[in-house]
Motif scaffolding. Structure first.
Motif, PDB file in Angstrom:
ATOM      1  N   ASP A   1       0.839  -1.190   0.000  1.00 29.30           N
ATOM      2  CA  ASP A   1       0.000   0.000   0.000  1.00 29.30           C
ATOM      3  C   ASP A   1       0.880   1.248   0.000  1.00 29.30           C
ATOM      4  O   ASP A   1       2.111   1.165  -0.087  1.00 29.30           O
ATOM      5  CB  ASP A   1      -0.918  -0.007   1.221  1.00 29.30           C
ATOM      6  CG  ASP A   1      -2.242   0.700   0.967  1.00 29.30           C
ATOM      7  OD1 ASP A   1      -2.271   1.564   0.061  1.00 29.30           O
ATOM      8  OD2 ASP A   1      -3.225   0.402   1.655  1.00 29.30           O
TER       9      ASP A   1
ATOM     10  N   GLU B   1       1.200   8.188   3.702  1.00 31.91           N
ATOM     11  CA  GLU B   1      -0.219   8.158   4.029  1.00 31.91           C
ATOM     12  C   GLU B   1      -0.552   9.222   5.075  1.00 31.91           C
ATOM     13  O   GLU B   1      -1.603   9.878   5.006  1.00 31.91           O
ATOM     14  CB  GLU B   1      -0.600   6.773   4.537  1.00 31.91           C
ATOM     15  CG  GLU B   1      -2.087   6.533   4.624  1.00 31.91           C
ATOM     16  CD  GLU B   1      -2.409   5.087   4.954  1.00 31.91           C
ATOM     17  OE1 GLU B   1      -3.466   4.607   4.527  1.00 31.91           O
ATOM     18  OE2 GLU B   1      -1.593   4.450   5.654  1.00 31.91           O
TER      19      GLU B   1
ATOM     20  N   THR C   1      -2.517   9.650  -1.495  1.00 35.48           N
ATOM     21  CA  THR C   1      -3.395   8.513  -1.754  1.00 35.48           C
ATOM     22  C   THR C   1      -3.147   7.938  -3.146  1.00 35.48           C
ATOM     23  O   THR C   1      -2.600   8.605  -4.023  1.00 35.48           O
ATOM     24  CB  THR C   1      -4.871   8.929  -1.666  1.00 35.48           C
ATOM     25  OG1 THR C   1      -5.158   9.863  -2.735  1.00 35.48           O
ATOM     26  CG2 THR C   1      -5.181   9.586  -0.319  1.00 35.48           C
TER      27      THR C   1
END
Length: 385
Positions: free
Chosen positions: A355, A361, A366
């Motif tokens: 991710d 983050e 994003t």
């Protein structure tokens, strides 16, 4: 025929930073660079500055995310510091005050240091500036010059030390995929296999996609010009910060007792070995003379580089929406140097199935912001958010 986990097309700062982080993650990586040496077209022609105030919102976030790497690069990355003191002054015209305030607020929230300047204080730092059309100015003393060569070749050396392969003079002639494996064929007859292709070809990104049978994204190469200007004998620019207009119509900085000046032009062009145009040089000089008291009788040497843009001016770092083995790393828009550590780490994380890195983050970065399928501005102009 050589097989790698990942084939990266393009050995500029985008491709090499991603290659380093991918190799660090244990992937076998081959970088294919069409020129005799990497970084010839854009990376090697950049007058780079590290600033957390310069550029669109996602660029500012990526610059902040790159701060730690620039300040404390990996051991052995470079013999010399990557950053050196410079500072930047951002100037806002009447009506632009709210935009500058928003940038300052965001930057301070992320830990950046800013000093707001009155016209008198601005004049004291840069005596040649005409301040009558400047409504507001802010000084970021911690902005730094970036040693582009040290950064780029630091990534290359670290990449190679982890077993990565860099192939130069690698002009791609065809890209095919069979049984889940990509084959990139070169004009010299060589071929390379890989499970994933990363398109970091800069101005040639759409061309590479087309060769791979992938619909192009509309990445537009745009010319940017820089001109050297001699200073009057009574002007000492030593220690001046870089001065940039918030609307990105001009920036200048001292360079070895002269001024490096750019109109920050973004003229659409075909991908090629771009050269400066006489009109752009004239515009550069006119804007400098309008903004300052400097009289330019004859410009010095000039050059141009290519900056590549997606429709909204922000970069793309994502798998193609129709093919999860073809990764777009394109459209840096002239900010690829100052964001290289974070962009490289981000790309490597997404490519390896992870991710958004946690520290990014936290900054609000994003996947959607860097997606190839995000909504874009119809005008195709950059937006300072």
């Amino acid at each position: 025929m050589t097989h790698s986990d990942i084939l990266i097309i393009g050995g500029g700062i985008a491709g090499m930073s991603a290659a380093y982080f991918l190799a660090k993650a244990g992937k076998s990586v081959t970088v294919l660079e069409r020129e005799d040496q990497p970084g010839y077209h854009s990376t090697g022609r950049s007058a780079a500055l590290y600033s957390e105030t310069y550029g669109p919102k996602i660029i500012r976030k990526m610059s902040t995310a790159s701060r730690a790497f620039f300040l404390t690069p990996p051991e052995g990355f470079s013999e010399n510091p990557i950053l050196s003191p410079r500072g930047i002054i951002m100037t806002a015209k009447p009506g632009e005050e709210a935009e500058l305030d928003a940038i300052l607020s965001e930057g301070r929230a992320n830990g950046a240091n800013f000093v707001e300047l009155t016209p008198a204080e601005l004049k004291e730092i840069i005596p040649v500036l005409h301040t009558d059309q400047i409504a507001k100015a802010a000084y970021e003393p911690d902005a730094m010059d970036i040693d582009v060569h040290a950064l780029h070749w630091g990534f290359i050396r670290q990449f190679k030390s982890r077993g990565g392969t860099l192939v130069t003079k690698a002009d791609v002639s065809a890209i095919t995929r069979e049984s889940g494996v990509w084959t990139v064929s070169l004009s010299n007859g060589a071929s390379y296999n890989g499970d994933i292709v990363v398109n970091a070809a800069g101005a040639w990104a759409d061309d590479i996609a087309t060769k791979a049978g992938i619909p192009p994204l509309g990445i537009v190469p745009k010319r940017r010009t820089a001109v050297m200007v001699d200073l009057p004998a009574d002007v000492d620019a030593h220690g001046w910060p870089l001065v940039a207009c918030l609307d990105e119509t001009l920036y200048f900085k001292e360079d070895a007792g002269r001024l490096l000046v750019s109109p920050a032009d973004t003229t659409p062009t075909e991908p090629h070995d771009v050269q400066p145009e006489e009109l752009d040089i004239a515009i550069t000089i006119d804007r400098l003379m309008t903004t300052t008291s400097i009289e330019v009788r004859r410009p010095g040497e000039s050059w141009a580089g290519l900056r590549s843009f997606f429709a909204d001016g922000d970069p793309v770092s994502s798998f193609d929406p129709a093919d999860d083995s073809f990764y777009w790393l394109a459209g840096q828009g002239g900010y690829g140097i100052q964001t290289a550590p974070a962009m490289g780490e981000y790309a490597a994380s997404i490519i390896t199935g992870n991710d958004v890195p946690p520290q990014m983050e936290k900054l609000g970065i994003t996947k959607d912001a860097l997606s190839a399928t995000r909504p874009t501005l119809a005008s195709g102009k950059q937006e300072l958010q």
